[in-house]
Scaffold this motif. Structure first.
Motif, PDB file in Angstrom:
ATOM      1  N   GLY A 127      51.844  10.106 -17.228  1.00 19.72           N
ATOM      2  CA  GLY A 127      50.457  10.456 -17.522  1.00 19.72           C
ATOM      3  C   GLY A 127      50.267  10.946 -18.943  1.00 19.72           C
ATOM      4  O   GLY A 127      49.236  10.685 -19.559  1.00 19.72           O
ATOM      5  N   LEU A 131      34.508   2.195 -10.493  1.00 18.49           N
ATOM      6  CA  LEU A 131      34.215   3.187 -11.528  1.00 18.49           C
ATOM      7  C   LEU A 131      33.681   2.451 -12.748  1.00 18.49           C
ATOM      8  O   LEU A 131      34.085   1.328 -13.023  1.00 18.49           O
ATOM      9  N   GLU A 181      34.257   6.218 -16.719  1.00 25.62           N
ATOM     10  CA  GLU A 181      35.032   6.876 -15.662  1.00 25.62           C
ATOM     11  C   GLU A 181      36.464   6.336 -15.612  1.00 25.62           C
ATOM     12  O   GLU A 181      37.410   7.076 -15.360  1.00 25.62           O
ATOM     13  N   LEU A 202      40.027   8.639 -16.175  1.00 20.21           N
ATOM     14  CA  LEU A 202      41.033   8.811 -15.109  1.00 20.21           C
ATOM     15  C   LEU A 202      42.332   9.500 -15.543  1.00 20.21           C
ATOM     16  O   LEU A 202      42.740  10.472 -14.907  1.00 20.21           O
ATOM     17  N   PRO A 203      43.018   9.011 -16.608  1.00 19.09           N
ATOM     18  CA  PRO A 203      44.298   9.647 -16.944  1.00 19.09           C
ATOM     19  C   PRO A 203      44.125  11.111 -17.352  1.00 19.09           C
ATOM     20  O   PRO A 203      44.997  11.931 -17.099  1.00 19.09           O
ATOM     21  N   GLU A 233      42.073  13.149 -16.088  1.00 21.33           N
ATOM     22  CA  GLU A 233      41.862  13.936 -14.870  1.00 21.33           C
ATOM     23  C   GLU A 233      43.185  14.502 -14.352  1.00 21.33           C
ATOM     24  O   GLU A 233      43.246  15.656 -13.931  1.00 21.33           O
ATOM     25  N   SER A 234      44.236  13.674 -14.407  1.00 25.50           N
ATOM     26  CA  SER A 234      45.509  14.166 -13.883  1.00 25.50           C
ATOM     27  C   SER A 234      46.113  15.233 -14.801  1.00 25.50           C
ATOM     28  O   SER A 234      46.975  15.981 -14.373  1.00 25.50           O
ATOM     29  N   ARG A 260      36.515  15.425 -21.230  1.00 27.58           N
ATOM     30  CA  ARG A 260      36.875  14.072 -20.777  1.00 27.58           C
ATOM     31  C   ARG A 260      35.797  13.086 -21.157  1.00 27.58           C
ATOM     32  O   ARG A 260      36.060  12.006 -21.694  1.00 27.58           O
ATOM     33  N   ARG A 279      41.631   3.362 -22.061  1.00 27.30           N
ATOM     34  CA  ARG A 279      42.204   4.206 -21.012  1.00 27.30           C
ATOM     35  C   ARG A 279      43.655   4.574 -21.364  1.00 27.30           C
ATOM     36  O   ARG A 279      44.089   5.716 -21.177  1.00 27.30           O
ATOM     37  N   MET A 337      34.442  12.836 -11.895  1.00 22.87           N
ATOM     38  CA  MET A 337      34.948  11.962 -10.838  1.00 22.87           C
ATOM     39  C   MET A 337      36.087  12.643 -10.125  1.00 22.87           C
ATOM     40  O   MET A 337      37.204  12.673 -10.610  1.00 22.87           O
ATOM     41  N   ARG A 346      35.389   9.587  -5.503  1.00 27.31           N
ATOM     42  CA  ARG A 346      36.053   8.274  -5.484  1.00 27.31           C
ATOM     43  C   ARG A 346      36.164   7.756  -4.060  1.00 27.31           C
ATOM     44  O   ARG A 346      35.965   6.572  -3.799  1.00 27.31           O
ATOM     45  N   ARG A 348      32.816   6.446  -3.011  1.00 29.16           N
ATOM     46  CA  ARG A 348      32.514   5.150  -3.636  1.00 29.16           C
ATOM     47  C   ARG A 348      33.335   4.028  -3.012  1.00 29.16           C
ATOM     48  O   ARG A 348      32.866   2.908  -2.877  1.00 29.16           O
ATOM     49  N   LEU A 361      46.990   3.749 -10.523  1.00 25.70           N
ATOM     50  CA  LEU A 361      46.773   5.206 -10.521  1.00 25.70           C
ATOM     51  C   LEU A 361      48.089   5.937 -10.770  1.00 25.70           C
ATOM     52  O   LEU A 361      48.147   6.897 -11.536  1.00 25.70           O
ATOM     53  N   LYS A 362      49.156   5.449 -10.113  1.00 22.89           N
ATOM     54  CA  LYS A 362      50.435   6.122 -10.279  1.00 22.89           C
ATOM     55  C   LYS A 362      50.971   5.912 -11.687  1.00 22.89           C
ATOM     56  O   LYS A 362      51.570   6.807 -12.271  1.00 22.89           O
ATOM     57  N   ALA A 363      50.727   4.702 -12.245  1.00 19.89           N
ATOM     58  CA  ALA A 363      51.219   4.417 -13.591  1.00 19.89           C
ATOM     59  C   ALA A 363      50.506   5.287 -14.614  1.00 19.89           C
ATOM     60  O   ALA A 363      51.100   5.694 -15.605  1.00 19.89           O
ATOM     61  N   ILE A 364      49.232   5.578 -14.400  1.00 21.22           N
ATOM     62  CA  ILE A 364      48.534   6.369 -15.408  1.00 21.22           C
ATOM     63  C   ILE A 364      48.615   7.869 -15.120  1.00 21.22           C
ATOM     64  O   ILE A 364      47.873   8.648 -15.691  1.00 21.22           O
ATOM     65  N   GLY A 365      49.544   8.253 -14.242  1.00 13.03           N
ATOM     66  CA  GLY A 365      49.867   9.670 -14.139  1.00 13.03           C
ATOM     67  C   GLY A 365      49.376  10.390 -12.915  1.00 13.03           C
ATOM     68  O   GLY A 365      49.381  11.618 -12.890  1.00 13.03           O
ATOM     69  N   PHE A 366      48.934   9.662 -11.880  1.00 12.89           N
ATOM     70  CA  PHE A 366      48.521  10.347 -10.655  1.00 12.89           C
ATOM     71  C   PHE A 366      49.739  10.682  -9.807  1.00 12.89           C
ATOM     72  O   PHE A 366      50.636   9.863  -9.656  1.00 12.89           O
ATOM     73  N   THR A 398      48.135  13.376  -5.052  1.00 10.68           N
ATOM     74  CA  THR A 398      46.742  13.002  -5.331  1.00 10.68           C
ATOM     75  C   THR A 398      46.397  11.676  -4.655  1.00 10.68           C
ATOM     76  O   THR A 398      45.327  11.525  -4.055  1.00 10.68           O
TER      77      THR A 398
END
Lengths: 269, 479
Positions: free
Chosen positions: A86, A102, A106, A110-111, A113-114, A122, A158, B1, B6, B9, B368-373, B377
Motif C-alpha cells: 500500500g 466507484l 474514489e 482507495l489506496p 484509505e488503507s 484524500r 491511483r 468511501m 462500498r 454500492r 484491493l489487496k494489491a493496492i494495500g487493503f 478489510t
C-alpha cells in the motif's frame, strides 16, 4: 543518484507442477535506482510475471533477497506485506482494474484509505493526481463512462496516490490501441522525467519498451541482455548526435533533424 | 468511501440479482418471524380455552355445593303432536318443544351454557319447558322432609327456525330472551331463587308486581336500563334492576312475578318447574324418590346428580386440556422444524450468493489487496455485504409477515380446533389456532433483525474468508 530503490540478490523461484519442478527464475541479480524507468521484455514463459509478482510482494521467492527501499521484504510475514504494497508500491494493470462502482476520484482515493489519510486530504490529492494525468473535470465519472486510455490514466493516478517508491506496470499498454498506447507511455515517461518516479514496466511490445531508459531481456528465468532505451537520451534532453537541446516528446532532433532512437544493435537503421 | 458505502454500492450495482435474493431471503425471514408469532397465538388460545373452562367448572361447582338440598322437578319434554299443548301466546312466543333433546334454555342456577338456540343440554341444569299444572305444588309440599317448594314458569321467546334433520323438517327456536316467573313472596328471602349478583338497580322483592329484573343481555336486546319501562308481549313492565351472570348463568333470563308471567304468557294455572328444598342434604335422595313415586312423569334431579354430571364435565375438560397440551407440543415441534429449514435455507442462500459474488469479483479483490487493503478489510467488506443483504431481506420479511403471518403460520403449523364438550353435546368452548390472531411484537421484530444480521454474517463468513485468502497475484492477469 545511485540510491537503490530495488535490489534483487540471487533471486530464484521454483514452482512445483505435479512431480516436475519448474525453474521460473534462477539467480537473478538486479538493481534499480531511484528515478529509473526500466522495461522488462521477454517471451511468454520467460518469468516476467513471476518476477513482477515477487517485486510487488504478491509472491515469495524460493531463494534470494528482495530489498525494497532498503527493507528485505522476503522475510516479512503476509500481514506486513499489505502495508508495504500500500505504501511503497503503485500497481498499474493491463486490464486497469478500476472498481466499476466507484468514480474516478474514489478509485484514486482507495489506496490512501488503507493508509488512513483524512477524507479531505484524500479528495484534494485525488483531484491533483487526476489533473496531473490530464483528467481534470472527469473526477465524478465512473469507469464505464471513460475510454480505455482514460481508465488507464485513472489507474496510473491511483498507483501514484501514496507516493510510492516504485511503480510496477504490468503490460500497461496491452489493452490499448496505438494512439492510447503512445499517450500512456508518454505519460509514464513524463512522470519519470518530471516527478522522478521510479517505474518498472513489463511489456511484450518492443516499441513501448524502447521508450524506457533500461531494457532488460528475460529468457528462461535469467536476465540475458540489457541495453539502453531512447528514454535515457530524452532524459538528458540532449541530442546524442549533435548535442543540441531536445524535448522529451520529440522523435527527431530539432537541430540536426536526425531521428532519435535508442542505442544498441538496432542502431543505424 | 468507507467499507459500508462500498458494500451498499456493490449490492445496488446488480439490482435484479439483489432483488431476487432479497425476495427469496425475505420469504425465509417471513417464515422465521411468523412461526414464533403463530406458536404464541397457539399458546394464548389454548390458555384462554383452558382458563375459561376451568373457571366455568369452578363456579358451577361452587353453586351446586351451595344448593345441595335443592331438587329440580320438571316434566319430561314430549314430542310434537303429543302431550300437553300449551296455549298459544304472542306472535313470536313459543313454548319450546323441540324434537330432540329439549330446547336449551338458560336458567338459574345451573346452566350448561348460554348459547341461544343451542341443541343439547338435556336435563342438566335446565329447568323444564313443558308446562304442568301448578297443583303439583301441593302434592309435593306435603312430602316429608320438604321445607319449601318454589314453582317457576320458564318461557323462551324468540323466532322459529326451520331445519332439516334425519329427513324431517323441524322447527327450533332461536331464543331472544327467557321469561322466568318466580313467586315473589317471603320464600325468595329464605331460599336462593333469584340471582344474587345485582349489577344495577335492585333485586326483586316480595310483593313486587309489574316490574322485571333483567340481565345485561336483555338490557342490550331491549335497549333499556334501570328505571326504564319495557314492553314484553304487549305489556309494559318497569325495569328495577340488572343482574350479572355468575358462572354458567342465566344470561338471557329476565325475572318477574310468577302470576305476571302466567298471565303474560297465557299460562294461568301452569308452571314449568318446581324447585324443592329438602330439610337437609341427608334426606335429599329420600325426598327425590318420594317425588318420583308420587309423580313418575316428573324428571327429578338432585344436587348430588348434578355433581356427578359436573364430574363428567370435569373429565371432559381434563381430556380437552390434555389434547390441547399435546397439540401445543406438536405445534412447537413443527415450529422448530420449520424454523430450522427456514434458517438453513436463508443461510444457504447467503452462502451461495456471496460465494458467487466473491468468485465473480476475484480481480477486484486482488486489486484491493494489491493496492494495500488488509485481509481483514477485504473480509469485513464481504461480510458486511452479506449482513446488509440479510437485513434488507429481513425488513421485507417482517413487512410480509406483518400481514401474512396468520396465513403463513396457518399453512405451516398444524391447525387444530380444540373443543370441549360439556354434558350432552354442548360445546362449551372452542378455540382454533387457525383463527387465532398472530401478532408481531416489537421484541420479535428486534430479534428477527438481530437474527438476520447474525445469519448474514454466518452465511458470508466462508465466502469472505475465501475472498481474504485470494492471492493478489491473481488480480494481475485474471480474466
Amino acid at each position: 543518484m545511485n540510491e537503490a530503490v530495488l535490489k534483487l540478490e540471487n533471486l530464484s523461484k521454483t514452482y512445483t507442477l505435479g512431480k516436475r519442478n519448474v525453474q521460473a527464475l534462477s539467480n537473478v541479480n538486479l538493481q534499480v535506482n531511484k528515478g529509473e524507468f526500466v522495461a522488462i521484455m521477454g517471451p511468454s514463459g520467460s518469468g516476467k510475471t513471476t518476477l513482477l509478482n515477487i517485486l510487488g510482494c504478491l509472491d515469495k521467492p524460493t531463494a534470494g533477497l528482495v530489498l525494497l527501499d532498503g527493507v528485505d521484504v522476503t522475510s516479512l510475514p503476509e500481514k506486513e506485506l499489505y502495508k508495504i504494497r500500500g505504501s511503497k508500491i503503485g500497481f498499474v494493470f493491463q486490464t486497469f482494474n478500476l472498481l466499476p462502482y466507484l468514480n474516478a476520484r474514489e478509485n484514486v482515493e482507495l489506496p490512501m484509505e488503507s493508509l488512513k489519510v483524512p477524507k479531505d486530504e484524500r479528495k484534494r490529492r485525488a483531484g491533483e493526481l487526476l489533473a496531473m494525468v490530464g483528467l481534470s473535470g472527469r473526477e465524478e465519472h465512473r469507469p464505464q463512462r471513460l475510454s480505455a486510455g482514460e481508465q488507464q490514466r485513472v489507474a496510473i493516478a491511483r498507483a501514484l496516490a501514496n507516493n510510492p517508491a516504485l511503480i510496477l506496470a504490468d503490460e500497461p499498454t496491452g489493452n490499448l490501441d496505438a494512439k492510447n498506447k503512445y499517450e500512456i507511455v508518454k505519460l509514464l515517461a513524463n512522470l519519470n522525467i518530471n516527478q522522478g518516479t521510479t517505474i518498472i514496466m513489463v511489456t511484450h511490445d518492443s516499441n513501448v519498451a524502447s521508450q524506457a531508459e533500461r531494457l532488460l531481456f528475460l529468457n528462461d528465468g535469467k536476465i540475458t541482455r540489457e541495453k539502453q532505451g531512447l528514454h535515457l537520451v530524452k532524459k538528458k534532453l540532449m541530442c546524442p548526435y549533435c548535442g543540441g537541446k531536445i524535448q522529451a516528446e520529440d522523435t527527431m532532433c530539432p537541430s540536426c533533424r536526425k531521428k532519435l532512437k535508442y542505442q544498441g544493435e538496432e542502431d543505424g537503421d | 468511501m468507507g467499507v459500508l458505502s462500498r458494500a451498499i454500492r456493490n449490492i445496488s450495482r446488480r439490482k435484479i440479482r439483489a432483488l431476487l435474493v432479497i425476495i427469496a431471503l425475505g420469504f425465509c425471514m417471513a417464515i422465521m418471524v411468523s412461526i414464533p408469532a403463530g406458536v404464541t397465538a397457539n399458546q394464548e388460545s389454548t390458555l384462554a380455552l383452558t382458563q375459561n373452562l376451568g373457571s366455568v367448572i369452578t363456579q358451577t361447582e361452587a353453586t351446586i355445593n351451595q344448593t345441595l338440598t335443592q331438587i329440580e322437578c320438571t316434566l319430561a319434554p314430549s314430542f310434537e303432536g303429543f302431550g300437553f299443548a300449551p296455549p298459544s301466546s304472542g306472535s313470536s312466543g313459543n313454548m319450546a318443544q323441540p324434537p330432540i333433546g329439549g330446547n336449551f334454555t338458560p336458567s338459574r342456577p345451573f346452566g350448561g351454557g348460554n348459547i341461544p338456540g343451542q341443541f343439547g343440554g338435556g336435563q342438566f341444569g335446565s329447568r323444564g319447558t313443558t308446562p304442568m299444572n301448578e297443583s303439583l305444588y301441593y302434592d309435593i309440599s306435603s312430602i316429608e322432609g320438604v321445607v319449601a317448594v318454589v314453582p317457576t314458569l320458564t318461557v323462551s321467546q324468540g323466532t322459529n327456525q326451520t331445519m332439516e334433520m334425519f329427513g324431517r323438517s323441524f322447527t327450533r327456536l332461536v331464543v331472544d330472551y327467557v321469561i322466568e316467573g318466580v313467586p315473589l313472596t317471603s320464600v325468595i328471602d329464605e331460599y336462593p331463587i333469584l340471582p344474587t349478583n345485582i349489577t344495577a338497580g335492585r333485586n326483586l322483592q316480595a310483593g313486587d308486581s309489574g316490574v322485571v329484573l333483567i340481565s345485561a343481555n336483555n338490557s342490550a336486546f331491549f335497549g333499556v336500563g334501570v328505571g326504564d319501562t319495557i314492553e314484553i308481549l304487549g305489556q309494559t313492565f318497569l325495569v328495577v334492576g340488572i343482574h350479572g351472570s355468575t358462572g354458567v348463568e342465566d344470561q338471557l333470563t329476565l325475572y318477574m312475578n310468577l302470576s305476571d308471567a302466567q298471565s303474560l304468557t297465557g299460562n294461568v294455572g301452569y308452571i314449568t318447574g318446581l324447585t324443592v328444598f329438602a330439610e337437609s342434604s341427608a334426606v335429599v335422595s329420600d325426598v327425590a324418590s318420594a317425588i318420583s313415586e308420587l309423580h313418575p312423569e316428573l324428571t327429578v334431579v338432585t344436587g348430588q346428580q348434578r355433581l356427578q354430571q359436573l364430574e363428567a364435565m370435569r373429565r371432559n375438560y381434563e381430556t380437552a386440556l390434555a389434547n390441547a397440551e399435546s397439540t401445543l407440543a406438536q405445534t412447537q415441534g413443527t415450529a422448530v422444524q420449520v424454523t430450522i429449514v427456514a434458517v438453513a435455507a436463508a443461510s444457504l442462500i447467503v452462502l451461495f450468493v456471496m460465494l458467487y459474488t466473491v468468485r465473480e469479483r476475484t480481480r477486484e479483490i486482488g486489486t484491493l489487496k494489491a493496492i494495500g487493503f488488509s485481509d481483514w478489510t477485504v473480509m469485513s467488506q464481504f461480510m458486511l455485504e452479506g449482513v446488509l443483504l440479510s437485513l434488507v431481506a429481513s425488513v421485507v420479511g417482517i413487512a410480509v409477515a406483518s400481514f401474512a403471518a396468520p396465513t403463513l403460520s396457518g399453512l405451516l403449523l398444524p391447525t387444530v380446533t380444540q373443543q370441549v364438550n360439556m354434558g350432552r353435546g354442548v360445546t362449551a368452548a372452542t378455540a382454533s389456532t387457525g383463527t387465532a390472531s398472530v401478532t408481531l411484537t416489537p421484541e420479535l421484530v428486534l430479534m428477527a433483525l438481530g437474527g438476520a444480521a447474525l445469519l448474514g454474517a454466518l452465511g458470508s463468513l466462508y465466502p469472505a474468508w475465501r475472498a481474504a485468502r485470494t492471492r493478489p497475484a491473481e488480480a494481475m492477469r485474471y480474466e
